[in-house]
Design a protein around this motif. Structure first.
Motif, PDB file in Angstrom:
ATOM      1  N   UNK A 264      10.946  18.220  75.127  1.00  0.00           N
ATOM      2  CA  UNK A 264      10.496  18.031  73.746  1.00  0.00           C
ATOM      3  C   UNK A 264       9.542  16.859  73.642  1.00  0.00           C
ATOM      4  N   UNK A 265       9.873  15.778  74.297  1.00  0.00           N
ATOM      5  CA  UNK A 265       9.011  14.609  74.244  1.00  0.00           C
ATOM      6  C   UNK A 265       7.661  14.917  74.870  1.00  0.00           C
ATOM      7  N   UNK A 266       7.692  15.624  75.990  1.00  0.00           N
ATOM      8  CA  UNK A 266       6.455  15.922  76.705  1.00  0.00           C
ATOM      9  C   UNK A 266       5.484  16.715  75.833  1.00  0.00           C
ATOM     10  N   UNK A 267       6.035  17.556  74.981  1.00  0.00           N
ATOM     11  CA  UNK A 267       5.166  18.396  74.181  1.00  0.00           C
ATOM     12  C   UNK A 267       4.720  17.709  72.905  1.00  0.00           C
ATOM     13  N   UNK A 268       5.621  16.925  72.348  1.00  0.00           N
ATOM     14  CA  UNK A 268       5.377  16.407  71.032  1.00  0.00           C
ATOM     15  C   UNK A 268       4.699  15.037  71.020  1.00  0.00           C
ATOM     16  N   UNK A 269       5.156  14.171  71.918  1.00  0.00           N
ATOM     17  CA  UNK A 269       4.844  12.763  71.745  1.00  0.00           C
ATOM     18  C   UNK A 269       3.517  12.283  72.291  1.00  0.00           C
TER      19      UNK A 269
ATOM     20  N   UNK B 227      11.737  24.759  84.357  1.00  0.00           N
ATOM     21  CA  UNK B 227      10.489  25.433  84.699  1.00  0.00           C
ATOM     22  C   UNK B 227       9.471  25.221  83.585  1.00  0.00           C
ATOM     23  N   UNK B 228       9.935  25.365  82.363  1.00  0.00           N
ATOM     24  CA  UNK B 228       9.058  25.148  81.224  1.00  0.00           C
ATOM     25  C   UNK B 228       8.488  23.728  81.252  1.00  0.00           C
ATOM     26  N   UNK B 229       9.347  22.778  81.630  1.00  0.00           N
ATOM     27  CA  UNK B 229       8.918  21.386  81.669  1.00  0.00           C
ATOM     28  C   UNK B 229       7.799  21.179  82.685  1.00  0.00           C
ATOM     29  N   UNK B 230       7.968  21.709  83.875  1.00  0.00           N
ATOM     30  CA  UNK B 230       6.922  21.530  84.882  1.00  0.00           C
ATOM     31  C   UNK B 230       5.622  22.176  84.425  1.00  0.00           C
ATOM     32  N   UNK B 231       5.716  23.364  83.883  1.00  0.00           N
ATOM     33  CA  UNK B 231       4.517  24.049  83.425  1.00  0.00           C
ATOM     34  C   UNK B 231       3.862  23.258  82.296  1.00  0.00           C
ATOM     35  N   UNK B 232       4.678  22.758  81.404  1.00  0.00           N
ATOM     36  CA  UNK B 232       4.140  22.038  80.243  1.00  0.00           C
ATOM     37  C   UNK B 232       3.326  20.820  80.676  1.00  0.00           C
TER      38      UNK B 232
ATOM     39  N   UNK C  33       1.978  20.320  83.846  1.00  0.00           N
ATOM     40  CA  UNK C  33       0.978  20.518  84.860  1.00  0.00           C
ATOM     41  C   UNK C  33      -0.135  21.462  84.431  1.00  0.00           C
ATOM     42  N   UNK C  34       0.270  22.538  83.763  1.00  0.00           N
ATOM     43  CA  UNK C  34      -0.646  23.658  83.635  1.00  0.00           C
ATOM     44  C   UNK C  34      -1.662  23.571  82.505  1.00  0.00           C
ATOM     45  N   UNK C  35      -2.683  24.407  82.612  1.00  0.00           N
ATOM     46  CA  UNK C  35      -3.642  24.584  81.536  1.00  0.00           C
ATOM     47  C   UNK C  35      -3.017  25.488  80.483  1.00  0.00           C
ATOM     48  N   UNK C  36      -3.690  25.614  79.360  1.00  0.00           N
ATOM     49  CA  UNK C  36      -3.172  26.457  78.288  1.00  0.00           C
ATOM     50  C   UNK C  36      -2.983  27.893  78.789  1.00  0.00           C
ATOM     51  N   UNK C  37      -3.953  28.403  79.512  1.00  0.00           N
ATOM     52  CA  UNK C  37      -3.854  29.761  80.043  1.00  0.00           C
ATOM     53  C   UNK C  37      -2.619  29.921  80.908  1.00  0.00           C
ATOM     54  N   UNK C  38      -2.448  28.979  81.811  1.00  0.00           N
ATOM     55  CA  UNK C  38      -1.316  29.060  82.716  1.00  0.00           C
ATOM     56  C   UNK C  38       0.001  29.043  81.928  1.00  0.00           C
ATOM     57  N   UNK C  39       0.055  28.166  80.943  1.00  0.00           N
ATOM     58  CA  UNK C  39       1.276  28.048  80.163  1.00  0.00           C
ATOM     59  C   UNK C  39       1.618  29.340  79.450  1.00  0.00           C
ATOM     60  N   UNK C  40       0.633  29.883  78.746  1.00  0.00           N
ATOM     61  CA  UNK C  40       0.882  31.106  77.987  1.00  0.00           C
ATOM     62  C   UNK C  40       1.224  32.252  78.929  1.00  0.00           C
TER      63      UNK C  40
ATOM     64  N   UNK D 114       4.918  31.792  70.324  1.00  0.00           N
ATOM     65  CA  UNK D 114       4.378  31.405  71.628  1.00  0.00           C
ATOM     66  C   UNK D 114       3.907  29.954  71.596  1.00  0.00           C
ATOM     67  N   UNK D 115       3.231  29.594  70.516  1.00  0.00           N
ATOM     68  CA  UNK D 115       2.737  28.222  70.388  1.00  0.00           C
ATOM     69  C   UNK D 115       3.888  27.219  70.461  1.00  0.00           C
ATOM     70  N   UNK D 116       4.948  27.487  69.697  1.00  0.00           N
ATOM     71  CA  UNK D 116       6.086  26.565  69.672  1.00  0.00           C
ATOM     72  C   UNK D 116       6.825  26.518  71.003  1.00  0.00           C
ATOM     73  N   UNK D 117       6.727  27.595  71.763  1.00  0.00           N
ATOM     74  CA  UNK D 117       7.429  27.633  73.046  1.00  0.00           C
ATOM     75  C   UNK D 117       6.570  27.056  74.177  1.00  0.00           C
ATOM     76  N   UNK D 118       5.261  27.169  74.020  1.00  0.00           N
ATOM     77  CA  UNK D 118       4.367  26.680  75.072  1.00  0.00           C
ATOM     78  C   UNK D 118       3.935  25.247  74.798  1.00  0.00           C
TER      79      UNK D 118
END
Lengths: 263, 263
Positions: A161-166, B158-163, B165-172, B200-204
């Motif tokens: 959550x922090x990684x995305x929001x902050x 997994x979501x954390x690492x992607x969040x 490291x990745x570009x928007x494309x990769x994340x989505x 998707x936005x809130x999850x990515x």
DNA sequence: CGGCGGCTTGATTCGAGTCAAGAACCGTGG
DNA sequence: CCACGGTTCTTGACTCGAATCAAGCCGCCG
């Protein structure tokens, strides 16, 4: 309790290990997980051997299948994965009393990519899976293990959550708050954190350069000391910047000290 | 198995529930967690009642202490927290067969901020904690529950690492891959995902605007269909863009289908 | 003393957020 | 059947935070 410590050292053989007494991080940790002194005793008796790992080396090598579990007694380590390009992504820091690789015991075939690296020189206790199986027969210990993995998961979610929001400041401040709070909960009261800015960068998901700038700012705000290592001067302000609410750590007491309520 | 389904419906009373047979998502899920048909039977008998929840409503309200557990039978939900400013941060999507709020059963006092929201109209089975306690007496079920929570945690990591490291494309792309793979694993083979770009936005962890642009790009690449809903045409390319390696999902078979190996 | 790893600083680039406004797509009720 | 209101989707213009690139510095250890 002195006797207990002696016992542990004897069981371990030659290596002198300092942190297995009743007021050790491990003991405090187990207590906060709902286990008692007898459980600690069982755990210590199950220890196959004690090991020192040098800063920078792996406590648990990623992908390597092992049939033993590790408990961190002293020092700081990190739970990490390596990405394709060789970059290191840190999920969480580990401090005294933390179980390094319980996740492997639960899902052996999975999490093959994740490992644990020593960030400072480190002391660990090693327990073979055979012994672990026996420990699981103790209901309170089994529950404590489960709780431990769930709390870790909660920590990772918080990081998410922090990684995305902050902002960068919020992220760094939050990370530092968490470490202070968790260390405090196991009796490590120093306001100095023995981790590098590189480690912080990999854990906060920021570049080293930007972490450095952020740290500078926090120093100018008199939140961190001017020393070149990481030392927190003003915890209250740090918590405010981080919007830190320590409830997710599920710590025994002293919550008020780390709970920010903004309404 | 027809009989089984009837039984479930009868036990539930008036509401007609469609997804409790042996080839249902729940059954497949339990199987992949190491439980058997008897366990499924016990679970179904433990169901206190079946409930429909309308899209947008909460299946589990954040912070509200409840003494019951929920299993998703049909539809899509999300495990989320609400931040101070009212924003919604989604940890993971839930599909048929997923346990919605096992985390509460394990650590009741914690995770008070997290909740579960229905993203489409949803069917859930509700099980009182009293019954849960009985289910935990079955070793294979208890283990299945634990595994389930660990897998969830792995998904969040997994979501954390992607969040980070990745570009928007990769994340989505990664997010979409995961949902397809998980749905497939419980027998939902549609290549259309019934979730909005907002979800998707809130999850990515991206803005809606930017998710939209990303989706556009993927459409131009013929990875997604031109339709205004989310429909995957070219899974292979999607997986490549996402650098998706489905091993973290610990799915039974078909791993090859979803495992990308780049060397 | 030299080298290496971590820290610091500056200049520049770029991806993603924000703001704003219009278009398409419902479901609902007259 | 159509008009309406509310979501969701789409597009454009602009801003800005953090990454990247590139050096130089500091402190420690061999």
């Amino acid at each position: 309790m002195g006797a207990r410590r002696e016992f542990a050292v004897c069981a371990a053989g030659t290596l002198h290990i300092s942190n297995t007494s009743f007021d050790s991080p491990l003991a405090l940790r187990l207590k906060s997980l709902g286990a008692d002194l007898d459980d600690l005793d069982s755990l210590l008796q199950a220890v196959t051997r004690y090991v020192r790992v040098a800063a920078g080396a792996d406590v648990v090598r990623p992908g390597e299948p092992v049939r033993r579990s590790t408990v961190l007694l002293a020092g700081v380590a990190c739970y990490y994965v390596r990405s394709r390009d060789g970059g290191r992504s840190i999920f969480s820091f580990q401090h005294g009393g933390d179980f390094c690789d319980l996740y492997r015991y639960v899902l052996p075939e999975r999490d093959a990519t994740a490992g644990v690296q020593a960030l400072t020189d480190v002391e660990v206790a090693v327990i073979d899976y055979r012994e672990m199986d026996r420990l699981f027969a103790r209901p309170k210990l089994a529950l404590a293990f489960w709780r431990s993995t769930m709390l870790e998961a909660a920590i990772h979610r918080e990081r998410l959550t922090i990684a995305r929001r902050g902002s960068a400041q919020e992220r760094v401040a939050h990370l530092l708050c968490e470490q202070l709070a968790r260390r405090e909960a196991v009796g490590i009261d120093s306001s100095r954190l023995p981790i590098s800015q590189i480690d912080v960068a990999d854990a906060a998901g920021l570049s080293v350069v930007h972490v450095n700038r952020t740290v500078q700012t926090l120093r100018h705000l008199n939140v961190l000391s001017e020393a070149s290592h990481l030392e927190v001067i003003d915890r209250k302000q740090l918590a405010q910047i981080a919007n830190f609410d320590g409830r997710y750590l599920n710590m025994p007491q002293d919550l008020s000290k780390w709970t920010v309520r903004v309404d």
